[in-house]
Structure formats: C-alpha cells, structure tokens
Design an enzyme around this catalytic site. Structure first.
Site, short mmCIF file in Angstrom:
data_model
loop_
_atom_site.label_atom_id
_atom_site.label_comp_id
_atom_site.label_asym_id
_atom_site.label_seq_id
_atom_site.Cartn_x
_atom_site.Cartn_y
_atom_site.Cartn_z
N HIS A 134 0.82 -1.22 0.00
CA HIS A 134 0.00 0.00 0.00
C HIS A 134 0.85 1.27 0.00
O HIS A 134 0.32 2.37 0.01
CB HIS A 134 -0.92 -0.02 1.24
CG HIS A 134 -2.08 0.91 1.16
ND1 HIS A 134 -2.25 1.96 2.04
CD2 HIS A 134 -3.14 0.97 0.30
CE1 HIS A 134 -3.36 2.62 1.75
NE2 HIS A 134 -3.92 2.04 0.69
N LYS A 136 3.28 4.40 -1.19
CA LYS A 136 3.41 5.27 -2.36
C LYS A 136 4.70 6.05 -2.20
O LYS A 136 4.75 7.06 -1.49
CB LYS A 136 2.23 6.24 -2.50
CG LYS A 136 0.89 5.56 -2.78
CD LYS A 136 0.14 5.24 -1.52
CE LYS A 136 -1.24 4.66 -1.85
NZ LYS A 136 -1.94 4.21 -0.64
N ASP A 141 17.22 9.52 -8.36
CA ASP A 141 18.66 9.79 -8.28
C ASP A 141 19.17 9.87 -6.84
O ASP A 141 20.21 10.48 -6.59
CB ASP A 141 19.01 11.09 -9.01
CG ASP A 141 18.92 10.94 -10.52
OD1 ASP A 141 18.87 9.79 -11.01
OD2 ASP A 141 18.87 11.97 -11.22
N HIS A 313 -9.08 11.03 1.09
CA HIS A 313 -8.14 9.91 0.94
C HIS A 313 -6.85 10.16 1.71
O HIS A 313 -5.94 9.34 1.68
CB HIS A 313 -7.83 9.70 -0.55
CG HIS A 313 -7.20 8.38 -0.86
ND1 HIS A 313 -5.87 8.25 -1.20
CD2 HIS A 313 -7.72 7.13 -0.87
CE1 HIS A 313 -5.59 6.99 -1.43
NE2 HIS A 313 -6.70 6.28 -1.24
N LYS A 315 -3.94 10.75 4.68
CA LYS A 315 -3.45 10.05 5.87
C LYS A 315 -2.39 10.94 6.51
O LYS A 315 -1.19 10.69 6.41
CB LYS A 315 -2.84 8.69 5.51
CG LYS A 315 -3.75 7.79 4.64
CD LYS A 315 -3.41 7.91 3.20
CE LYS A 315 -4.06 6.86 2.33
NZ LYS A 315 -5.48 6.68 2.43
N ASP A 320 0.76 19.72 18.18
CA ASP A 320 1.36 20.96 18.64
C ASP A 320 1.87 21.79 17.46
O ASP A 320 1.22 21.84 16.42
CB ASP A 320 2.44 20.68 19.69
CG ASP A 320 1.83 20.15 20.99
OD1 ASP A 320 0.60 20.33 21.19
OD2 ASP A 320 2.55 19.54 21.79
#
Length: 419
Positions: A134, A136, A141, A313, A315, A320
C-alpha cells in the site's frame, strides 16, 4: 522469459527479511514541502523523473491506464531509453486491471516492473484482497523523494469530478532521502550497500525527536515481520506528548483501543483535538465503522468534522507546533494490522503550520461538525454492535495472513503470459 517483469513475494523471504529489518533514525537539515492533491503532486514528481540521470525507484498501490498512467508510462520509457535505471513495484490487487500490453510496453523499454502478490481472477473476481503493498514512494537519483497517499490515477485530480480524492504527499530533499532510497532499494529486492547508521539497533529511535530543530525527518514503516506496530505506536506516542493541539485527517478511521484512548486522554487534559473523517466516502463501510467510535470520543471533547465535498483519501496528522506525519497508512485494521505501509515523521514548524492551514481551510469550508449527544439513542445496542464489529475488523485481516495463498514466494514472470 522476460526478466524485466517479475512477481515479488507477499512478505520478504526469512533470510532477506532479517537482513532488511532496519530502523531509520531522525535526519536533520531536510527541506519538506506539502503537495496537496494531484494538481500539486503529479507535475512535481513527473518533472523530477524527466530530469533523472541515474535511477528512478517507484512503488505504488494503484496505477491506472488513464491520462495520468499513460503520462507516467511515457516518462518512465523515455528515462529507461536514455540509460536511467527504472524499477517499478506495483501491487497485484490495486494494479490488477492493468493490461498485458501496458506492462509489456514498459518491460520492452527496459523498465524493471515487479508485481506484488499477483493473482488471477476466480470466476471474474479478484481474490488477493489482503496483505497489500500500500506504500506510495518515489525516489529519483537518491536526491529527491516523494511519499504520501497519492496513487498514479486521474481520480486524484479535481477535473475527475465529484469522486476526485482529497489527498496529500510530501517532497523531501536532504539527508533523509538517503534513508528513503535505501528502504526503496531493499524492498524492491535490489542490492543495497549498508552503512553504519543503518545497522539493526537494540533500541528503536523515538517517534518524538529529542531535538525540536527544523527539517527533522524520520522514515517509519509497517511490515508483517518486525515492524508491525511502528506507525500506530508513533501516533500513540505523539498524542501522549501533545500539549496544545492535535489534528488527524484520515480516510479510514477504525484504530485500536490504545490509540482511541490516547486521543480521548489528550482531549481530557485540555488539548484541542480535531478529527477530520470521511463524510462522502468511497467505501460506505468506512463511514459506518468510524461513526461507531464517535460517541466515545465526543463525550470527552474531541471535535469531529466530516469532509463532505468529495472522498477524503488523506493520511496525515499534526501535534502541537512542529510534529507532523504524512504517508500511506490509514488508521484502520488493514493498514494497522496487515498492509505494507510507509510514513514520514516530521519535526518542522513551517511544515506543521502549512499542514495546519490546509486542514483548517478544509474543516472550515468543506466539513460538517458532528454534534455531541448528551444521551445517544440506543447506546447499549450501539456499544454491543460496535464492540463486535471492532474486534472482527481488527483481527480478521491478520488471520487472513495465515492462508496458504499468502505464503512468501518469488517467481519470474513468463513473457508469454503477456503476449
């Protein structure tokens, strides 16, 4: 046989997994930029790939054959043809609809394509639902990295319509890119050169950096071996340190009791705790599950917003004035108990404020506030159902990992299957 396209294991084989069980510490002196939605993300990551001189490492859960997928395909082919090493790791479920021709075109150009836990359809239905890749991540380089929740699909762009996703990623430059590069290499099965700072440690780095300087970044990840709870523990630890505010925006919210208790406890001691949940979900069950937890949190002062403009979608979270996290991990049973995930932890005031401003705009203009109820109706029934659903959802995904279909395996891809 075409060695440019391979199937990779559901989990790393035991000998490889042991060698790759690494804890990444805090790295200082980084530049971090928030990228909101595909409008910000795709141009930036595509420009980096076009400028690549040596290497592109890419992991994604979803790649579709739409305008974004075809643009990515062209960029990767052009890079491979000019001598750049290109390694692409795709999830067998999320990318299960990719055509043979699309993959073969990449492979024929010299792109190393790997498919995580692929499975043929049974009676027209995909059965490889659980234990997904899952993450991404893109590293170019070993100099610039991207990590977050945005897949390579057109539904992350506003012109997709009402179902376009609201999501976030970050661009990282600086010393932390070396850790992301090392991790991406190791997970893709490439040979890696281990340096002193990447040796296995007896004690893992704290999710809360001892220094509160700027540009601090730490990579954390979840696997089904030695790092099962690292992302969840980071949330719990950060919330336990919260003194002023905490904002969590998460698409699929159904965490364990320890995290729920820490959210509630923070609100009880006067921390301004705000949750941004899905109000227009792409998966209805996600909204129903999250709402089972609302009364528990609302009665202690947690403010809950539901984002209603389009599917959420993201996350992301902040605590603080200088702690933040962005990544691929939801706060639900699949992400916390089964999927392979990766987040970055960030200690940086400017980034924290940028993320806070973005989420504040979201909650102010496009969310509805969930009111606290003095005496929720049918509270005993809801408590009983919530308890049962919670434990089924928390433990069922992990049990599926025992199924024979998910034993680790590494096998070459037969080119004839794509002809």
């Amino acid at each position: 046989m075409n060695s440019a396209v391979e199937h990779i294991a559901t989990d790393q084989p035991p000998d490889e997994a042991k060698a790759r069980d690494l804890d990444y510490g805090w790295q200082s002196g980084n530049q971090i930029e928030l990228l909101e939605n595909g409008e910000a993300y795709f141009p930036r990551v595509f420009d980096a790939m076009r400028a690549a001189q040596r290497e592109i490492l890419l992991e994604t859960f979803i790649l579709f054959e739409d305008k974004v997928g075809h643009e990515l395909q062209g960029i990767l082919i052009e890079a491979a043809q000019r001598g750049v090493k290109v390694v692409v790791s795709l999830d067998g479920f999320g990318c299960g609809e990719l055509s043979a021709a699309f993959l073969k075109t990449l492979a024929d150009a010299g792109v190393m394509v790997q498919m995580f836990d692929p499975a043929s359809k049974t009676l027209g239905i995909r059965t490889n639902w659980f234990r997904r890749l899952h993450r991404k991540i893109v590293v170019v380089d070993a100099e610039v990295a991207f990590i977050g929740g945005i897949n390579f699909s057109a539904d992350h762009l506003g012109d997709f319509g009402p179902e376009a996703k609201q999501d976030y990623s970050v661009q990282v430059t600086g010393p932390a890119v070396a850790d992301l590069h090392h991790f991406a290499l190791a997970q893709s099965g490439r040979q890696v050169r281990t340096r002193r700072g990447w040796r296995r440690r007896q004690q893992r780095p704290s999710p809360w950096a001892t220094d509160s300087g700027e540009g601090l970044v730490r990579l954390i990840y979840r696997d089904n071996l030695q790092h099962r709870d690292d992302i969840e523990e980071a949330y719990i630890y950060a919330l336990s340190k919260a003194k002023k505010r905490a904002v969590i925006a998460n698409a699929y919210f159904f965490p364990g009791y320890r995290l729920l208790r820490e959210i509630r406890n923070a609100a009880r001691r006067g921390v301004q705790v705000q949750l941004i949940m899905q109000g227009q979900p792409d998966v209805l069950l996600a909204k129903l599950a999250a709402r089972m937890l609302y009364d528990y949190l609302l009665k202690d002062g947690v403010v809950i917003h539901e984002y209603c403009q389009r599917p959420l979608h993201g996350k992301v979270a902040l605590v603080d004035d200088d702690w933040s996290t962005v990544g691929s991990s939801n706060l639900d049973p699949l992400s916390l108990a089964l999927n392979l995930e990766a987040n970055v932890l960030i200690r940086d005031r400017a980034f924290n404020q940028q993320l806070y401003d973005s989420l504040a705009t979201l909650s102010k203009n496009h969310c509805q506030v969930i009111p606290a109820k003095d005496k929720p109706r049918l509270w005993l029934w809801r408590l009983t159902v919530g308890f049962l659903v919670f434990h089924v959802m928390r433990h069922f995904p992990a049990l599926t990992g025992w199924l024979p279909a998910h034993k680790p395996r590494l096998k070459p891809f037969e080119s004839q299957a794509h002809d």
